[in-house]
Design a protein around this motif. Structure first.
Motif, mmCIF file in Angstrom:
data_model
loop_
_atom_site.group_PDB
_atom_site.id
_atom_site.type_symbol
_atom_site.label_atom_id
_atom_site.label_comp_id
_atom_site.label_asym_id
_atom_site.label_seq_id
_atom_site.Cartn_x
_atom_site.Cartn_y
_atom_site.Cartn_z
ATOM 1 N N ASN A 256 27.641 18.738 11.964
ATOM 2 C CA ASN A 256 28.362 18.411 13.185
ATOM 3 C C ASN A 256 28.540 19.641 14.075
ATOM 4 O O ASN A 256 28.293 19.603 15.290
ATOM 5 N N THR A 257 28.967 20.746 13.493
ATOM 6 C CA THR A 257 29.230 21.967 14.256
ATOM 7 C C THR A 257 27.962 22.506 14.911
ATOM 8 O O THR A 257 27.968 22.964 16.059
ATOM 9 N N LYS A 258 26.853 22.436 14.170
ATOM 10 C CA LYS A 258 25.592 22.965 14.674
ATOM 11 C C LYS A 258 24.864 21.978 15.587
ATOM 12 O O LYS A 258 23.838 22.305 16.180
ATOM 13 N N GLY A 259 25.370 20.735 15.679
ATOM 14 C CA GLY A 259 24.783 19.764 16.581
ATOM 15 C C GLY A 259 23.574 19.032 16.042
ATOM 16 O O GLY A 259 22.698 18.619 16.810
ATOM 17 N N TYR A 260 23.502 18.831 14.732
ATOM 18 C CA TYR A 260 22.418 18.077 14.114
ATOM 19 C C TYR A 260 22.917 16.687 13.736
ATOM 20 O O TYR A 260 23.992 16.550 13.138
ATOM 21 N N PRO A 261 22.170 15.634 14.033
ATOM 22 C CA PRO A 261 22.634 14.283 13.725
ATOM 23 C C PRO A 261 22.626 14.002 12.224
ATOM 24 O O PRO A 261 21.802 14.538 11.482
ATOM 25 N N LYS A 502 15.301 25.315 16.842
ATOM 26 C CA LYS A 502 15.438 24.564 18.092
ATOM 27 C C LYS A 502 14.551 23.320 18.076
ATOM 28 O O LYS A 502 14.990 22.220 18.436
ATOM 29 N N LYS A 505 15.856 20.620 15.646
ATOM 30 C CA LYS A 505 16.989 19.889 16.207
ATOM 31 C C LYS A 505 16.516 18.895 17.264
ATOM 32 O O LYS A 505 16.984 17.747 17.323
ATOM 33 N N GLU A 506 15.573 19.309 18.092
ATOM 34 C CA GLU A 506 15.091 18.437 19.153
ATOM 35 C C GLU A 506 14.446 17.168 18.605
ATOM 36 O O GLU A 506 14.663 16.068 19.127
ATOM 37 N N LEU A 509 17.102 14.832 17.199
ATOM 38 C CA LEU A 509 17.825 14.155 18.277
ATOM 39 C C LEU A 509 16.942 13.119 18.967
ATOM 40 O O LEU A 509 17.428 12.072 19.417
ATOM 41 N N LEU A 640 25.014 12.228 17.795
ATOM 42 C CA LEU A 640 25.004 12.787 16.442
ATOM 43 C C LEU A 640 25.215 11.717 15.382
ATOM 44 O O LEU A 640 25.059 11.981 14.188
#
Length: 719
Positions: A256-261, A502, A505-506, A509, A640
């Motif tokens: 969650n903190t790092k922005g990964y679903p 990067k 993560k893309e 998402l 997320l």
């Protein structure tokens, strides 16, 4: 008009020269029954009562099959034959020149199966396409518009165009190796021959206008493809074996903190008080309050999946009571329950319901129901129900899928899990296959092959030697039926390789953005029988010629084209419009074979080709994706977590190319089976030319569920 008294298929007349129809052992004048439009059933000898279709308790979708329309039976199969002799059933089905075979279970090396021999047997895949695999589905499809299913729970051997009979209708010429340089060790064969160690079998034939329609009929007859819960199509991560509840919560917070679903987490064997064999009871030191733990994750929109195998420890609470209903041999010194006995099923249901379902657990990872021979029970094992060890092995994973899926259904709760073994009839069961083989290229071939067999497969990511390999694996898994990071052994995380963090993560998402498209594709699997992942031979307009100057050959161009062309096993369609061409570590370029029609780059909308082979550079930026002319891709924001029932989500609908088109967008509550009673929404997405420009619109076709999709906006990708 379909001939209902004779399927024009096989066995009805034993046509081999030199035999009379009265000869002992020959099965003649077999009664055939049309069981649904385009589907017939025949019986040879005395079939076993236990079959994959009976274990799966299939419920054919007759209305959907009827909507496909009537088709004639494949006339060439008049020449087929069968014989039952000495507890051996042998079958023979003809092949034509240029006719290709697909299917025959989850294979990892090749999509085309003509010219191979398969010993179809549930087993841990060992690196060779010999038929011993996790899902040895005895079903094959040909590009001549039919498919054949041998509905048996026995081991069987398939000679898929390898043997040459003396009475062949199309025999190969005798050749002289001494003088003829084109002599071959594999002469042409015009038949599929199958040997089953049983006194009979059931046979089904599925007809269609093309290979896709044949697959549709097979999937619909088996109940239609599974429609997973929405959260099952998000991203999943399996945690290291001995993690505690706090370790899991910390990892969830990192995502969650790092922005990964993240949509569901998998707990490996350490969640249990004992494993290998198992108690199925929570370990009180690592998980002192399991219900609180599960509910805390649910508050964060994250479900819990539990690793198990079925083998029971002496320390399990049901051990004493279930022992009389177990087999003669153990697995890892654990009792092997005989689930053909109702009491054994009931005891497992009671334990699993109390320990798992009633506290909110959402699914299971069912391990080690496949093999190896040295791990599972031997063929001399005995079971109290009288089921043979051979039959038990062929359907054990299938049976466990059906049993656990029913537990969740009784609670009106959809599940989505993992399993190591399956068989025919499993299309409607909510499980995805996986294994330990871990060859990336072969994983993609298996993904293609799964589409012929009514099964789902994930090319999971576990670990990698390089950042590039990690990215390529993560990219591919995000375009599969289950986007899974299964790094329980070494703890690799999506962000473990900073060089590609990067890009990883893309693509994760992007998976989330494509959820409306993915979910609609799975709804199509359920309602129409079209698999969400589709090998290229199932795709309209696809052909691959060895001639680089002319990449499309029809049968009129070359009636023997399929005997000289290579196969395409490293690209596939996801749904109706999206072509996926994975990259592999070390690639600098790759070739993509485009079906007939104009195709466009997913990311830019640029035109890339029409019915040709293109070569593209390999970059780290993203996985190559291409969209058909007129393709419509509904997308949501990069969230997320998967939207919960009632959560409002805006949509951006992309259109590619310049063709007018319309398609449908499906939605329901994403968690229950209420959709089976009509509680779903259906939108029509429409693109037309108006005043020289493309214009998009949407309309509501069905609104028996209050969809969360709102604020439809259109983006025309092609300039």
């Amino acid at each position: 008009m379909i001939k209902r008294t004779l399927i024009s298929f096989l066995i009805v007349f034993y046509t081999y020269q030199g035999y009379s129809r009265q000869e002992p052992g020959i099965a003649a004048d077999i009664p055939w029954q049309e069981v649904a439009p385009g589907i017939w059933k025949g019986i040879v000898g005395t079939p076993d009562q236990i079959t994959p279709l009976s274990v799966a308790e299939i419920k054919p979708r007759i209305a959907a099959l009827t909507s496909l329309g009537a088709v004639p039976s494949p006339a060439q199969l008049n020449e087929g034959a069968a014989e039952v002799h000495d507890h051996l059933t042998s079958l023979r089905f003809p092949l034509r020149r240029g006719e290709e075979i697909y299917g025959l279970g989850l294979q990892f090396k090749s999509v085309k199966q003509r010219g191979t021999i398969k010993q179809l047997r549930v087993d841990h895949y060992g690196g060779t396409d010999n038929g011993r695999t996790h899902a040895p589905v005895p079903f094959y499809v040909t590009d001549n518009g039919y498919g054949v299913l041998i509905n048996t729970a026995r081991y069987l051997t398939v000679y898929a165009g390898t043997a040459v009979r003396k009475d062949s209708n199309d025999p190969p010429p005798e050749m002289d190796r001494n003088s003829q340089r084109d002599w071959t060790s594999q002469p042409y064969s015009d038949a599929v021959e199958i040997a089953i160690q049983a006194p009979g079998t059931e046979i089904y034939v599925f007809a269609g206008e093309n290979a896709m329609e044949v697959v549709q009929r097979y999937n619909l007859y088996c109940g239609g493809g599974v429609l997973p819960p929405k959260w099952g199509l998000g991203f999943t991560h399996r945690t290291p074996t001995l993690y505690s509840d706090q370790d899991v919560m910390n990892e969830v917070e990192q995502f969650n903190t790092k922005g990964y679903p993240l949509s569901f987490v998998g707990l490996e064997p350490g969640w249990q008080s004992r494993s290998y064999p198992n108690t199925f009871v929570w370990d009180s030191t690592r998980f002192p309050q399991p219900e609180h733990f599960v509910n805390e994750l649910l508050k964060r929109h994250i479900r819990v999946n539990l690793w198990i195998n079925p083998y029971l420890s002496k320390h399990a609470p049901i051990y004493q009571e279930i022992t009389p209903y177990t087999g003669s041999h153990t697995v890892w010194v654990g009792e092997v329950p005989d689930f053909f006995i109702p009491r054994a099923r009931q005891l497992y249901k009671q334990l699993f319901t109390a320990q798992h379902l009633n506290i909110g657990v959402s699914g299971f990872k069912v391990d080690e129901v496949d093999g190896y021979d040295k791990w599972l029970w031997p063929d001399v094992a005995k079971f109290p129900s009288g089921t043979s060890a051979e039959q038990m092995r062929q359907v054990y994973g299938l049976q466990f899928q059906k049993m656990t899926a029913d537990w969740f259904r009784e609670k009106n709760q959809r599940t989505y899990g993992l399993v190591r073994a399956s068989n025919a009839g499993s299309a409607s069961l909510p499980y995805v296959l996986y294994n330990d083989y871990y060859n990336h290229r072969d994983f993609i071939t298996a993904l293609c092959n799964s589409s012929f067999n009514g099964i789902l497969w994930t090319p999971e990511a576990r670990s990698s030697k390089t950042a590039e390999e990690w990215l390529r694996r993560m990219q591919a898994v995000c375009f599969s039926p289950m986007a899974m990071l299964n790094a329980w052994a070494d703890g690799t995380k999506p962000w473990s390789f900073p060089e590609v963090e990067k890009q990883v993560k893309e693509v994760m998402l992007l998976r989330m953005q494509l959820l409306p498209y993915l979910y609609t594709s799975f709804a199509q699997y359920h309602l129409e029988g079209k698999p969400p992942v589709r090998a290229m031979p199932l795709v309209e307009g696809f052909s691959y010629s060895a001639n680089p100057e002319k990449t499309q050959l029809s049968s009129a161009d070359n009636p023997y084209a399929t005997t000289v062309v290579p196969e395409v096993k490293d690209q596939f369609m996801l749904g109706d419009y999206l072509l996926v061409a994975p990259l592999f570590a070390g690639d600098t370029t790759r070739k993509v074979v485009l079906p007939k029609g104009k195709w466009y780059d997913f990311y830019t909308g640029d035109y890339v080709g029409d019915g040709e082979i293109i070569e593209i550079p390999a970059t780290l930026d993203h996985i190559p994706l291409f969209v058909r002319d007129g393709g419509i891709i509904p997308m949501m924001p990069p969230m997320l977590h998967v939207p919960e029932n009632g959560e409002k989500v805006g949509l951006t609908v992309r259109h590619y190319g310049k063709a007018e088109n319309s398609t449908y967008l499906y939605d329901d509550d994403g968690t229950t089976f209420n959709y089976e009673n009509g509680a779903y929404s259906l939108f029509k997405l429409n693109v037309t030319h108006q005043d020289g420009k493309l214009k998009g619109s949407h309309s509501t076709v069905k609104a028996d569920y209050p969809s969360g999709y709102r604020d439809f906006s259109w983006k025309f990708m092609t300039k």
